[in-house]
Write an enzyme that holds these catalytic residues in place. Structure first.
Site, PDB file in Angstrom:
ATOM      1  N   ASP A   1       0.847  -1.278  -0.003  1.00  0.00           N
ATOM      2  CA  ASP A   1       0.279   0.136   0.014  1.00  0.00           C
ATOM      3  C   ASP A   1       0.954   1.365   0.082  1.00  0.00           C
ATOM      4  O   ASP A   1       1.861   1.356   0.323  1.00  0.00           O
ATOM      5  CB  ASP A   1      -1.061   0.020   1.083  1.00  0.00           C
ATOM      6  CG  ASP A   1      -0.398  -0.648   2.455  1.00  0.00           C
ATOM      7  OD1 ASP A   1       0.821  -0.920   2.615  1.00  0.00           O
ATOM      8  OD2 ASP A   1      -1.251  -0.806   3.451  1.00  0.00           O
TER       9      ASP A   1
ATOM     10  N   GLU B   1      -5.526   3.527   3.580  1.00  0.00           N
ATOM     11  CA  GLU B   1      -6.009   4.246   4.751  1.00  0.00           C
ATOM     12  C   GLU B   1      -7.549   4.572   4.743  1.00  0.00           C
ATOM     13  O   GLU B   1      -8.209   4.608   5.982  1.00  0.00           O
ATOM     14  CB  GLU B   1      -5.136   5.411   5.189  1.00  0.00           C
ATOM     15  CG  GLU B   1      -3.822   4.826   5.637  1.00  0.00           C
ATOM     16  CD  GLU B   1      -3.465   4.120   6.744  1.00  0.00           C
ATOM     17  OE1 GLU B   1      -4.457   3.904   7.455  1.00  0.00           O
ATOM     18  OE2 GLU B   1      -2.406   3.690   6.916  1.00  0.00           O
TER      19      GLU B   1
END
Length: 384
Positions: free
Chosen positions: A75, A134
């Site tokens: 990520d 997130e």
């Protein structure tokens, strides 16, 4: 470019650390990753950008005699946190920081990719540099866009999350659930306001909200198997305007955490039932919003994870640690609900917790993590 050295990897991590960007805004990060990858040997690589998810980046490493495609996800987004480390390579973007260590995640992935760009794997490898972990459910967006189909099909997926409570370079994992799933809860109560002296003429939203909050506390204690784990936290409430006016509305905001998707769905259903009961009991209207998006529990595949753990336990130079489930959320859980795989921890040994403005990972973890992952992938490719 030869295989990236430890010094080069540390410099890459520091460059990435200085340019953190929020979910779906990772344009500078995307460009930097692309520039590093394009310097690698391209003989076995195929790079893919996606117009519908423009900050995503996929790299396929073609295997010499592929019998499967193994996916590896990193990520790339950051958090709205003002950095307080004082480091010379601190964030250049005010109010944004890699406080969850995604700069480490990306660097490890680049190190593994660099190795296999020089040493052709036998199986295909697909590296997925994922935006919006997130927030905004980047993993779910990618899957629903069909990114892992056709030539880019993935048979099994792996990914790591750094962990400041583990020794630098240690690998932590467990079979079953590694991270909980999360759901945002918003509850709006609409009553009827009025004078504090005439409550019989009103429908008090504050009293209804208080009753709802107390009833919600019974979901975990009376509706969930006590051997399992779930959490409902109602962290914010707002209602009313002045002390001598009965409030006509109230809003409650919170979060649900559960170790399995079925548990989360059971909690959701009990919450719906309680909201309906409050409507009847207090004569108010209750609007419930449950927003899970892609933040499903990270439920590791039993067979693949057993294999991963067995390798890490016996691998030379690997410090393996069996870990407990964590109630933090991770959108890799959505991908693992669609494609079997394993998420694991990489220790970064720091006193500051994840999401802290002072998080300072030990950079020695990067090379240790790369060696452990390369070793595992090479081992996995020898199996049927």
């Amino acid at each position: 470019m030869a295989v990236l050295t430890e010094a080069e990897l540390i410099e890459i991590r520091r460059q990435l650390h200085q340019i953190p960007e929020l979910a779906l805004q990772e344009t500078e990060t995307h460009a930097y990753l692309l520039s590093v990858i394009k310097q690698m040997k391209q003989d076995y690589l195929k790079i893919r950008e996606v117009a519908e998810l423009p900050t995503a980046l996929l790299v396929l490493v073609k295997g010499s005699k592929a019998k499967r495609t193994i996916g590896y996800r990193a990520d790339i987004d950051a958090l709205p946190v003002d950095e307080a480390t004082g480091l010379p390579y601190a964030s250049k973007h005010p109010g944004v920081m890699h406080a969850c260590g995604h700069d480490i995640h990306m660097t490890v992935a680049l190190g593994v990719l660099s190795y296999f760009s020089e040493h052709q794997p036998s199986d295909n490898l697909l590296f997925f540099f994922q935006p919006a972990e997130e927030s905004e459910s980047g993993g779910m967006k990618a899957y629903q866009l069909g990114l892992f189909t056709g030539e880019w099909h993935v048979d099994e997926f792996y990914g790591l999350h750094d962990n400041p409570s583990l020794p630098a370079g240690a690998i932590g994992c467990r079979n079953g659930t590694l991270f909980a799933g999360t759901t945002e809860v918003n509850i709006d109560i609409k009553g009827q306001g009025g004078h504090a002296a005439f409550p019989q003429l009103s429908k008090d939203a504050v009293v209804a909200a208080a009753a709802l909050i107390m009833q919600v506390q019974t979901i975990i204690s009376r509706s969930i198997d006590p051997i399992q784990s779930g959490v409902i936290t109602l962290g914010k409430i707002s209602a009313g305007h002045i002390r001598n006016v009965i409030a006509d509305s109230a809003r409650i905001e919170g979060t649900i955490r559960g170790l399995t998707q079925s548990m989360i769905e059971e909690i959701d259903q009990r919450l719906r039932e309680i909201c309906r009961g409050i409507e009847i009991s207090f004569g108010v209207k209750v609007k419930l919003e449950l927003n899970q998006g892609g933040y499903w529990p990270v439920e590791n595949d039993p067979d693949l994870t057993r294999n991963f753990i067995n390798y890490m336990k016996q691998a030379a130079g690997v410090n393996y640690v069996e870990t407990e489930p964590a109630m933090t959320g991770e959108d890799f859980g959505y991908l693992l609900a669609q494609i079997p795989g394993t998420m694991f921890w990489l220790g970064i040994e720091d006193d500051a917790p994840l999401h802290s403005a002072s998080l300072t990972p030990k950079e020695s973890a990067i090379n240790s993590g790369i060696k452990a992952i390369v070793g595992f992938l090479e081992y996995r490719m020898t199996e049927d």
